[in-house]
Design an enzyme around this catalytic site. Structure first.
Site, PDB file in Angstrom:
ATOM      1  N   PRO A 210      -3.264  -1.804   4.319  1.00 30.79           N
ATOM      2  CA  PRO A 210      -3.164  -0.665   5.240  1.00 30.79           C
ATOM      3  C   PRO A 210      -1.949  -0.759   6.148  1.00 30.79           C
ATOM      4  O   PRO A 210      -1.354   0.265   6.512  1.00 30.79           O
ATOM      5  CB  PRO A 210      -4.477  -0.733   6.030  1.00 30.79           C
ATOM      6  N   TYR A 211      -1.559  -1.968   6.489  1.00 31.08           N
ATOM      7  CA  TYR A 211      -0.360  -2.183   7.302  1.00 31.08           C
ATOM      8  C   TYR A 211       0.877  -1.703   6.548  1.00 31.08           C
ATOM      9  O   TYR A 211       1.711  -0.977   7.086  1.00 31.08           O
ATOM     10  CB  TYR A 211      -0.261  -3.671   7.632  1.00 31.08           C
ATOM     11  N   VAL A 212       0.983  -2.094   5.281  1.00 33.39           N
ATOM     12  CA  VAL A 212       2.114  -1.685   4.460  1.00 33.39           C
ATOM     13  C   VAL A 212       2.161  -0.172   4.317  1.00 33.39           C
ATOM     14  O   VAL A 212       3.217   0.457   4.426  1.00 33.39           O
ATOM     15  CB  VAL A 212       2.058  -2.365   3.078  1.00 33.39           C
TER      16      VAL A 212
ATOM     17  N   SER B 183       1.064   2.133   6.322  1.00 32.84           N
ATOM     18  CA  SER B 183       1.475   2.785   7.569  1.00 32.84           C
ATOM     19  C   SER B 183       2.948   2.539   7.873  1.00 32.84           C
ATOM     20  O   SER B 183       3.670   3.452   8.299  1.00 32.84           O
ATOM     21  CB  SER B 183       0.605   2.298   8.729  1.00 32.84           C
ATOM     22  N   LYS B 184       3.427   1.319   7.653  1.00 34.58           N
ATOM     23  CA  LYS B 184       4.814   1.002   7.974  1.00 34.58           C
ATOM     24  C   LYS B 184       5.791   1.600   6.960  1.00 34.58           C
ATOM     25  O   LYS B 184       6.916   1.973   7.315  1.00 34.58           O
ATOM     26  CB  LYS B 184       4.994  -0.508   8.066  1.00 34.58           C
TER      27      LYS B 184
END
Length: 260
Positions: free
Chosen positions: A157-159, A161-162
């Site tokens: 999820p971090y990837v 969003s970024k």
């Protein structure tokens, strides 16, 4: 100090800890006319603001939970109310809670999108509207991550969003280049911060020697350093970086696409 940010009013989201706080300190060292820092921790935020004020730069802490869009956008209006204008923005806040493709819940995914993408989107939107209304140019730098290229399996999820923020950076830069608003991003690699220390201990069972081990595992013998990244970000915020806009710059010691 060379005065790179002389007469510049700067807003730093996530400016109460780690890299965000380091960027705020560097902005003060380079002569900013005023600095607003945001975050959830009142104690940390007020401490950073007091430190900047002691350096001779008017500073204010604006408490905000960036997962709340209204609170995120209000940081722009509150900065303008405090200083009369806004010239530069750094979106440094970021959520890095672990999650893979198979165990990420919808709630965790939404949290990452809210903090890492939606908040920067609407902070940028408010700042751009203000700059256009003034007929003034300005500068925005988004702190992204090397992981936006693909990342680790436990950062799904971090990837997501970024990677969205990287695309947004280019889109906004293209849309507003004729407004003389320069927008760039920095893909930071593995960096030594207090937040990273907490993450290593919480999610990876790291001991007190984790940083020493990490430093020996990378080509340059040290992880990314807050002060070095902060200097580069402030350079991008300043006129010394010239006409550069729409660039998402890899700040790391590993080369994407390289293979041994």
């Amino acid at each position: 100090m060379t005065g790179l940010l002389k007469d510049t009013i700067v807003l730093v989201s996530g400016g109460t800890h780690g890299l965000g706080a380091g960027i705020a300190r560097q902005a003060a060292a380079e002569g900013a006319a005023g600095i607003a820092v945001t975050g959830r921790s009142v104690d940390a935020g007020e401490k950073v603001a007091a430190e900047l004020t002691e350096l001779g730069v008017p500073a204010v802490f604006l408490p905000a939970d960036l997962a709340n869009t209204g609170q995120a956008t209000s940081t722009v209006t509150r900065t303008i109310e405090r200083f009369g204008r806004l010239d530069a923005v750094v979106n440094a806040a970021g959520l890095t809670t672990r999650g893979s493709m198979t165990d990420t819940t919808p709630e965790l995914f939404d949290q990452h999108i809210a903090v890492n993408l939606k908040a920067p989107f609407f902070i940028m939107s408010g700042a751009i509207k203000h700059l256009k209304d003034r007929g003034a140019g300005g500068n925005i730098v988004n702190i992204i991550t090397m992981s936006e290229h693909a990342g680790q399996p436990y950062l799904a999820p971090y990837v997501a969003s970024k990677a969205g923020l990287a695309g947004l950076t280019r889109n906004a830069a293209h849309a507003h280049r004729w407004d003389k608003i320069r927008i760039n991003g920095v893909n930071i690699g593995w960096t030594a911060t207090e937040g990273e220390d907490a993450i290593q201990r919480r999610f990876h069972g790291a001991g007190d020697d984790w940083l020493d081990k990490a430093n020996t595992s990378v080509p340059m013998g040290k992880l990314g350093q807050i002060d070095e990244i902060a200097e580069f970000v402030v350079f991008l915020l300043s006129s010394r970086s010239g006409v550069v806009t729409g660039s998402v710059i890899d700040w790391d010691q590993n080369v994407i696409g390289g293979s041994d």
